[in-house]
Design a protein around this motif. Structure first.
Motif, PDB file in Angstrom:
ATOM      1  N   ALA A  34       0.947  -1.287   0.033  1.00 50.58           N
ATOM      2  CA  ALA A  34      -0.129  -0.236   0.064  1.00 50.58           C
ATOM      3  C   ALA A  34       0.890   1.476   0.153  1.00 50.58           C
ATOM      4  O   ALA A  34       0.634   2.233  -0.620  1.00 50.58           O
ATOM      5  N   HIS A  73      -5.024   5.178  -2.250  1.00 44.29           N
ATOM      6  CA  HIS A  73      -5.707   4.520  -2.931  1.00 44.29           C
ATOM      7  C   HIS A  73      -7.072   5.410  -2.849  1.00 44.29           C
ATOM      8  O   HIS A  73      -7.441   6.106  -2.246  1.00 44.29           O
ATOM      9  N   HIS A  92     -10.062   4.748  -2.812  1.00 45.48           N
ATOM     10  CA  HIS A  92     -11.325   4.464  -1.747  1.00 45.48           C
ATOM     11  C   HIS A  92     -11.318   5.381  -0.601  1.00 45.48           C
ATOM     12  O   HIS A  92     -12.140   5.434   0.464  1.00 45.48           O
ATOM     13  N   GLY A 143     -15.212   4.232  -7.308  1.00 48.97           N
ATOM     14  CA  GLY A 143     -13.494   4.535  -7.429  1.00 48.97           C
ATOM     15  C   GLY A 143     -13.026   5.710  -8.045  1.00 48.97           C
ATOM     16  O   GLY A 143     -14.211   6.396  -8.635  1.00 48.97           O
ATOM     17  N   GLY A 188     -14.347  -5.772  -7.909  1.00 47.14           N
ATOM     18  CA  GLY A 188     -13.485  -4.771  -7.699  1.00 47.14           C
ATOM     19  C   GLY A 188     -12.220  -4.841  -8.554  1.00 47.14           C
ATOM     20  O   GLY A 188     -12.301  -5.317  -9.645  1.00 47.14           O
ATOM     21  N   ASP A 189     -11.234  -4.066  -7.791  1.00 43.85           N
ATOM     22  CA  ASP A 189      -9.765  -4.449  -8.666  1.00 43.85           C
ATOM     23  C   ASP A 189      -8.808  -5.091  -7.945  1.00 43.85           C
ATOM     24  O   ASP A 189      -8.964  -5.431  -6.904  1.00 43.85           O
ATOM     25  N   TYR A 226      -5.728  -4.346  -7.038  1.00 46.24           N
ATOM     26  CA  TYR A 226      -5.113  -3.618  -5.916  1.00 46.24           C
ATOM     27  C   TYR A 226      -5.662  -3.979  -4.694  1.00 46.24           C
ATOM     28  O   TYR A 226      -5.393  -4.292  -3.481  1.00 46.24           O
ATOM     29  N   SER A 227      -7.311  -3.676  -4.562  1.00 43.53           N
ATOM     30  CA  SER A 227      -8.017  -3.911  -3.501  1.00 43.53           C
ATOM     31  C   SER A 227      -7.518  -5.186  -3.145  1.00 43.53           C
ATOM     32  O   SER A 227      -7.788  -5.710  -1.712  1.00 43.53           O
ATOM     33  N   VAL A 233      -4.389  -5.482  -1.155  1.00 43.40           N
ATOM     34  CA  VAL A 233      -4.377  -4.923  -0.043  1.00 43.40           C
ATOM     35  C   VAL A 233      -5.229  -5.738   1.268  1.00 43.40           C
ATOM     36  O   VAL A 233      -4.692  -5.675   2.346  1.00 43.40           O
ATOM     37  N   VAL A 234      -6.305  -6.174   0.814  1.00 43.30           N
ATOM     38  CA  VAL A 234      -7.038  -6.730   1.812  1.00 43.30           C
ATOM     39  C   VAL A 234      -6.698  -8.444   2.084  1.00 43.30           C
ATOM     40  O   VAL A 234      -6.619  -8.693   3.075  1.00 43.30           O
ATOM     41  N   GLU A 268      -4.504  -1.492 -10.010  1.00 42.40           N
ATOM     42  CA  GLU A 268      -5.474  -0.668  -9.738  1.00 42.40           C
ATOM     43  C   GLU A 268      -6.490  -0.710 -11.343  1.00 42.40           C
ATOM     44  O   GLU A 268      -7.606  -0.431 -11.268  1.00 42.40           O
TER      45      GLU A 268
END
Length: 349
Positions: free
Chosen positions: A17, A23, A25, A53, A136-137, A139-140, A143-144, A180
């Motif tokens: 991140a 990001h 969001h 986004g 979603g994408d 990237y998310s 990160v999660v 992303e």
């Protein structure tokens, strides 16, 4: 060369991140949605559900339109509202937007987001209606969830290569491939999006490739030749970015911030490769066949990087077993504003 222990032991999700920056969001969605309610937006795609986004040049909205029948059918669309930079002439803004839409709408592939229509919003703004991906994408997801399992990352990588191969066959280079800009359907289909930096390197009636000199993209994914003043093949730029995306998927981090000698991590990679040694991140995540492919995508000499079609023919990639959505090319919804999709199908929204 000895690796910095603090760099190797830092939390992976935090490290990824931090490298990619703040990001989208984290934006003030409520204030933006309130301002949108005053715009004369196109009604054919329904009402705004939420902001999904935002990027440097646009904001993405989720729209829902209910078809009155028994039972009612809900249709979902993504609407990209293009931002106009402060002081930017209207003609320049419209030229940029129309150029992006012209490229995006000309590409019809299961691993590329489908653009339907370019529409006016308010007095000066333009927006693009697109296929909606409820997953979603990438990237998310990183990160999660942190690093992905090998099978999942391999499946996404193969889908990405298929999309790149098609784009290059059509004479288009994306120039800004990164997590992303890789959207996911609920079923696991990966789709390349955001063609704001894309360029046509060859028209349909041409044979010769038009070289590029302009540097664009996002830090970790920008190939090293773009930092020099010499011209380069834009296709090799996409191949480099794809290799970095795979490393990010498997490790939950980017290998460096910028691919030039001012970056300590990139200098480590440079020294290892010039000395014929393996780079620790790639050595940790791959076997012999996958490492060979990854090193080829991240070759310091862009002329030696393989094409997407050549990578798809390698033994490793051919043996990657993709998920059902990737194999069948299922769309999250049927193309076009005249198609329908039930609420049950989008229970993951």
């Amino acid at each position: 060369m000895a690796k910095d222990p603090s760099r190797m032991k830092a939390p992976r999700k935090k490290r990824f991140a931090q490298t990619n920056g703040e990001h989208y969001h984290h934006l003030d969605a409520l204030n933006f949605k309130k301002s949108l309610s005053q715009w004369d937006r196109p009604k054919k795609y329904g009402e705004i559900c939420r902001i999904t986004g935002s990027g440097a040049f646009g904001v993405i909205l989720l729209l829902q339109k209910t078809q009155n029948c028994n039972p009612p059918i809900d249709r979902y669309y993504a609407l990209k509202v293009f931002r106009r930079r402060p002081g930017q002439p209207l003609a320049e803004y419209q030229k940029r937007v129309r150029s992006e839409f012209s490229i995006a709408s000309s590409l019809q592939h299961r691993n590329i987001i489908q653009a339907f229509e370019l529409l006016p919003v308010g007095t000066d703004n333009l927006c693009e209606s697109m296929e909606y991906c409820s997953g979603g994408d990438l990237y998310s997801l990183l990160v999660v969830s942190g690093p992905l399992e090998t099978a999942e990352a391999d499946c996404f990588f193969k889908q990405l290569l298929r999309g790149i191969c098609y784009m290059h066959e059509m004479g288009v280079a994306h120039r800004d491939l990164k997590p992303e800009n890789l959207l996911l359907s609920r079923r696991g289909s990966l789709k390349i999006s955001d063609f704001g930096n894309a360029e046509c390197f060859r028209f349909s009636w041409e044979i010769q490739v038009h070289m590029s000199r302009q540097r664009c993209g996002t830090g970790p994914y920008i190939s090293p030749e773009q930092y020099h003043k010499e011209e380069f093949d834009p296709r090799s730029v996409d191949i480099w970015s794809a290799g970095i995306v795979y490393v990010a998927m498997r490790t939950g981090r980017n290998p460096w911030k910028t691919a030039n000698e001012a970056d300590e991590c990139y200098r480590d990679y440079l020294e290892d490769r010039q000395a014929g040694r393996g780079y620790f991140l790639i050595e940790d995540i791959g076997h012999d066949r996958s490492r060979e492919v990854l090193y080829s995508t991240l070759d310091l000499n862009p002329l030696r990087r393989p094409t997407a079609a050549a990578i798809l023919r390698t033994q490793w990639v051919k043996q990657i077993a993709c998920c059902e959505a990737a194999s069948s090319g299922l769309h999250e919804q049927l193309p076009g504003p005249g198609t329908s999709q039930s609420t049950e199908e989008l229970s993951g929204v």
